[in-house]
Design a protein around this motif. Sequence first.
Motif, PDB file in Angstrom:
ATOM      1  N   GLY A 279       6.148  14.144  72.499  1.00 28.28           N
ATOM      2  CA  GLY A 279       7.491  13.640  72.245  1.00 28.28           C
ATOM      3  C   GLY A 279       8.567  14.712  72.170  1.00 28.28           C
ATOM      4  N   LYS A 280       8.148  15.966  72.164  1.00 30.37           N
ATOM      5  CA  LYS A 280       9.117  17.060  72.051  1.00 30.37           C
ATOM      6  C   LYS A 280       9.751  17.394  73.418  1.00 30.37           C
ATOM      7  CE  LYS A 280       8.456  17.748  67.672  1.00 30.37           C
ATOM      8  NZ  LYS A 280       7.419  18.630  67.129  1.00 30.37           N
ATOM      9  N   THR A 281      10.907  18.015  73.345  1.00 30.87           N
ATOM     10  CA  THR A 281      11.534  18.531  74.564  1.00 30.87           C
ATOM     11  C   THR A 281      11.077  19.974  74.759  1.00 30.87           C
ATOM     12  OG1 THR A 281      13.459  17.148  74.115  1.00 30.87           O
ATOM     13  CG2 THR A 281      13.724  18.859  75.776  1.00 30.87           C
ATOM     14  N   VAL A 282      10.480  20.243  75.919  1.00 31.89           N
ATOM     15  CA  VAL A 282       9.938  21.583  76.175  1.00 31.89           C
ATOM     16  C   VAL A 282      10.466  22.120  77.496  1.00 31.89           C
ATOM     17  CG1 VAL A 282       7.792  21.154  74.888  1.00 31.89           C
ATOM     18  CG2 VAL A 282       7.879  20.737  77.373  1.00 31.89           C
TER      19      VAL A 282
ATOM     20  N   MET B 277       7.584  26.330  76.177  1.00 30.60           N
ATOM     21  CA  MET B 277       8.179  26.628  74.873  1.00 30.60           C
ATOM     22  C   MET B 277       8.889  25.366  74.406  1.00 30.60           C
ATOM     23  SD  MET B 277       9.925  30.419  75.298  1.00 30.60           S
ATOM     24  CE  MET B 277      10.918  30.081  76.754  1.00 30.60           C
ATOM     25  N   GLU B 278       8.771  25.068  73.123  1.00 29.60           N
ATOM     26  CA  GLU B 278       9.528  23.955  72.561  1.00 29.60           C
ATOM     27  C   GLU B 278      10.982  24.394  72.429  1.00 29.60           C
ATOM     28  OE1 GLU B 278       7.932  22.467  68.893  1.00 29.60           O
ATOM     29  OE2 GLU B 278       9.710  21.214  68.532  1.00 29.60           O
ATOM     30  N   LEU B 279      11.898  23.522  72.813  1.00 32.59           N
ATOM     31  CA  LEU B 279      13.312  23.880  72.716  1.00 32.59           C
ATOM     32  C   LEU B 279      13.782  23.741  71.269  1.00 32.59           C
ATOM     33  CD1 LEU B 279      14.784  22.280  75.960  1.00 32.59           C
ATOM     34  CD2 LEU B 279      14.365  24.699  75.473  1.00 32.59           C
ATOM     35  N   PRO B 280      14.766  24.538  70.862  1.00 30.23           N
ATOM     36  CA  PRO B 280      15.266  24.428  69.494  1.00 30.23           C
ATOM     37  C   PRO B 280      15.949  23.079  69.248  1.00 30.23           C
ATOM     38  CG  PRO B 280      16.500  26.095  70.746  1.00 30.23           C
ATOM     39  CD  PRO B 280      15.414  25.611  71.628  1.00 30.23           C
ATOM     40  N   GLU B 281      16.022  22.709  68.003  1.00 32.92           N
ATOM     41  CA  GLU B 281      16.685  21.471  67.560  1.00 32.92           C
ATOM     42  C   GLU B 281      18.045  21.320  68.264  1.00 32.92           C
ATOM     43  OE1 GLU B 281      16.114  18.114  65.495  1.00 32.92           O
ATOM     44  OE2 GLU B 281      14.776  19.865  65.266  1.00 32.92           O
ATOM     45  N   GLY B 282      18.290  20.143  68.825  1.00 34.32           N
ATOM     46  CA  GLY B 282      19.609  19.866  69.395  1.00 34.32           C
ATOM     47  C   GLY B 282      19.786  20.321  70.829  1.00 34.32           C
ATOM     48  N   ALA B 283      18.795  21.032  71.397  1.00 33.12           N
ATOM     49  CA  ALA B 283      18.920  21.471  72.789  1.00 33.12           C
ATOM     50  C   ALA B 283      18.339  20.397  73.706  1.00 33.12           C
ATOM     51  CB  ALA B 283      18.195  22.795  72.992  1.00 33.12           C
ATOM     52  N   THR B 284      19.076  20.039  74.756  1.00 33.00           N
ATOM     53  CA  THR B 284      18.613  19.033  75.711  1.00 33.00           C
ATOM     54  C   THR B 284      17.799  19.691  76.816  1.00 33.00           C
ATOM     55  OG1 THR B 284      20.535  19.331  77.112  1.00 33.00           O
ATOM     56  CG2 THR B 284      20.737  17.721  75.316  1.00 33.00           C
ATOM     57  N   ALA B 285      17.151  18.853  77.626  1.00 35.11           N
ATOM     58  CA  ALA B 285      16.406  19.367  78.780  1.00 35.11           C
ATOM     59  C   ALA B 285      17.341  20.161  79.687  1.00 35.11           C
ATOM     60  CB  ALA B 285      15.753  18.217  79.541  1.00 35.11           C
ATOM     61  N   ARG B 286      18.557  19.660  79.859  1.00 38.33           N
ATOM     62  CA  ARG B 286      19.528  20.379  80.687  1.00 38.33           C
ATOM     63  C   ARG B 286      19.839  21.763  80.099  1.00 38.33           C
ATOM     64  NH1 ARG B 286      24.336  18.436  84.158  1.00 38.33           N
ATOM     65  NH2 ARG B 286      25.808  20.162  84.040  1.00 38.33           N
ATOM     66  N   ASP B 287      20.009  21.825  78.790  1.00 38.81           N
ATOM     67  CA  ASP B 287      20.242  23.132  78.137  1.00 38.81           C
ATOM     68  C   ASP B 287      19.087  24.102  78.395  1.00 38.81           C
ATOM     69  OD1 ASP B 287      22.624  22.301  76.895  1.00 38.81           O
ATOM     70  OD2 ASP B 287      21.561  21.567  75.114  1.00 38.81           O
ATOM     71  N   GLY B 288      17.870  23.551  78.438  1.00 42.21           N
ATOM     72  CA  GLY B 288      16.690  24.418  78.467  1.00 42.21           C
ATOM     73  C   GLY B 288      15.998  24.506  79.812  1.00 42.21           C
TER      74      GLY B 288
END
Lengths: 378, 378
Positions: free
Chosen positions: B120-123, B143-154
Motif C-alpha cells: 500500500g505504500k508509495t515507492v 525506496m519508500e517515499l517520504p510522507e506526502g510525496a506522490t509517485a510523480r514527486d518520486g
Amino acid sequence: MASGLPDTFKQLRTLVTEDSKLELSLADVKMPTPGDTDIVIRVEATPINPSDLGLLVGAGNLSTLRNEGTKDNPKLVADIPGAGMRAMQARLGQSLAVGNEGAGTVVAAGSSDAAQALMGKTVTGLGGEFYGEYRMLNVAQVMELPEGATARDGASCFVNPLTALSFPETMRMEGHKGLIHTAAASNLGQMLNKICIADGVPLVNVVRKPEQEKILRDLGAQHVVNSSSDTFMEDLIKAIAETKATLAFDAVGGGPLAGQLLTAMEAAANIGAEYSRYGSADPKHVYIYGRLDLSPTTIPPGVGMAWSAGGYLLTYFLQKIGAEGREKLRKRVMAELKTTFASHYTDEISLAEALDPETLQNYNAKRTGEKFLINPTL
Amino acid sequence: MASGLPDTFKQLRTLVTEDSKLELSLADVKMPTPGDTDIVIRVEATPINPSDLGLLVGAGNLSTLRNEGTKDNPKLVADIPGAGMRAMQARLGQSLAVGNEGAGTVVAAGSSDAAQALMGKTVTGLGGEFYGEYRMLNVAQVMELPEGATARDGASCFVNPLTALSFPETMRMEGHKGLIHTAAASNLGQMLNKICIADGVPLVNVVRKPEQEKILRDLGAQHVVNSSSDTFMEDLIKAIAETKATLAFDAVGGGPLAGQLLTAMEAAANIGAEYSRYGSADPKHVYIYGRLDLSPTTIPPGVGMAWSAGGYLLTYFLQKIGAEGREKLRKRVMAELKTTFASHYTDEISLAEALDPETLQNYNAKRTGEKFLINPTL
C-alpha cells in the motif's frame, strides 16, 4: 676535465617568435664544466625521432620554410598559422635545444669515481639537447655501451626500446591480456613484435601498406591487419577476438583510427555475449603516444560505455615503475642491443645538413623504413 | 498476493528485426508472482530520460517512423540504416522492455517482513522495465517515499539524482579539485548546481543559449559559459583557471565540445607555467555520459599528453562505491526530494501516447526545459 676541448660548440636551437615565426639555427654555446658526478659526451650519433620533431618544428608551416642564413650557418624560418600559435604561447621567445637521446665518447668527467670510470668510454644517454657537438649529463642519465658497440649502435637505446618495453608492462599493470599497435612496421613496432613474441604477449599489428604487412610477417608476427583493406574492420574484429586485446597504443593519433580500434574492441567483446544496452563492461583503452596525423582524433558512438582514450608519455610510465623497474628495463636493452633493439638508419647527416630545408622536409615526412641519424662530428 | 490484480498487463517493448526495422509496441505480459522479498508496483509515474531513449529508439531513423497498428494498440515501425545495424547486432530479434526508473503503489508483496511492510505504500525503484502498468522488483531495489510525496514527486529518484551526486564524488575519488559540466541547464545540471553550491565544489557550467545561462545564474551558479559565444574559448579558459577544474562530465558527447574542454584545461594549466614540450602534467579527464550529439567526438592536438576521455556509466560508479556508499547517497536523495532533487515535468502521457509518432518525435528531441513523464494508469 680533459684538455683540448673548445671553449664553445655548436648546438641546434628552435625558437618561436612573437611575430609568429619558427626559427631554427645553430647557436654557439659555452662548454660546461662538469660537476663531481657529471660527464661531457662528444656526441657522435643522435637519432631524429618523431618525438623530437614536435619540439623542433612545432606548429610551423613547413611549406613556407626558407633559409635566411648561409649553408654552413643556416637560419631556417617558417611561418606559424594563427591557429597554431595558441599551443606555442608557453615557448614564445625561448631558444630551445633539441634531441632526446644520443651516444658518443666521454671526453670530460667530474671528480667522482663513477664519472672518472667513464672517461674515454662510449656511452648512450637520455636527457634532451643532444643535437649539438657536446652534451653534459649526470652519470645517472647515461649507460656505458657493451664491448664492441659503436655510438651509432647505441644512439637509440632509450626512446624506442623503453617505449616498446613499456607497452606490455603497461598491459600487465592495467589488467589487459593483449595489445594492439598502430603504425606497427616502424622501428619501434618491429622491436615490439620481437618483445611480444619472446614474452608470449598477444599482439595485433595495424599497418596501412602490403609491404609493411610483409616486414612484420617476416619477423614472425601472427596478427597483421591493413587499414587500407576493404575488409579492415572485419579483419581487426577477428584479430581482437582471437587475442582478447583490449589495450591499444596508437602512434597515428589523428583521424578515425583510434575510434576504429575502440569500435572493433567493442564489437569483438560482444561476439556471443548476451545483449547489454550499454555494451560490454570490459575496459577498453587506446593510448595515443604519437601524432603522425595532426588532424583531430575522432571517436564515434558504437564504442559502448567502457571505453577510454588518452595521451601516453614514456616519462610518466618511467616515473610510475620506479628506479628498480627502470633498471630492469635498461639491462634488457643493453643485453639485446644488437638483436631486439637494433635500429636501422637510412641517412646520416651533419648538424648543418639537419637544417637544410629539403633534408628537413624529408625527415619530417616520417616515412616507414626511413630513419635519420645526426652525426655532429661530420 | 493482493486479489483484484489482472492476469496480464500492458508493457512497452522495443524490437530490432533481421530486416533492419525498429518496432515499438505494447505487449500483453503475464502478471508475475512475487517471491518472498519481492513486491509488485502499480506504476503511476516513470520519466523519459535520455538514457531510456538509447534503448527505445536505438539506431532507428525516426524520419521514417509510421504507425502500422491502431491508436490504442500502436505498432510503430522505423527503418534502421545499414551503418546503424552493426551496433544493433546483439539485440536482434529480442523484444526488450524499457524504462529505467519509476514510482507507484505497492499492490502485492512477498511473505517477508520487508516486503509486507511496503504493501500500500508509495515507492520508487530502479531496475528497468518501468514502461508498463506493473513492475515487480526486489525490496532492495526500491525506496519508500517520504510522507506526502506522490509517485510523480518520486519518479526520478535514481538516474538524475544519483548521477548528479556521483560527479563530485568521482571528482574527490580521482583527485580533482573542480568540475566542468555541459548541457548544464538540464534537470540533472540544475541538481548538480544545487549540490555543488551546498558542498562548496567549484563548477563550470557550459550551456549554448542565453536563457540557459539565466536559469543557472538564477540558481546561484558562479561560472556559466556559453558555447555559442564568440568568446567561448577565452571564457572557458578563464573559468577553468579560476576553478582549477580538471574533470569534465559531458552530456553532448559528439562534435568538438569534449576536445574544446580538454584544450581549455590544457591552456588554463599552462597560464604562468614554465614551458614543457609535452604540456602540463596534471591529469585532465572528460567523462562522456550522454550522446545528445550522435556525431563522432573529436579531440584535436594541443591538449598536451596528460589528457584522457572515456565513457561514464552510473552503474559502474555505484558498483565502485559499494553498498554503504550507495545507501549514503540514497538517503540524501530522500531527504532533499522536494528541494535539490525536484524534477519538473512539462508533459504527462499514457503508454499509448508514448507510442504516438508525433509525441515520440517531441520527447526524443530532448529540448532543454522539456521533460516527459509516462503515467501508465492514464
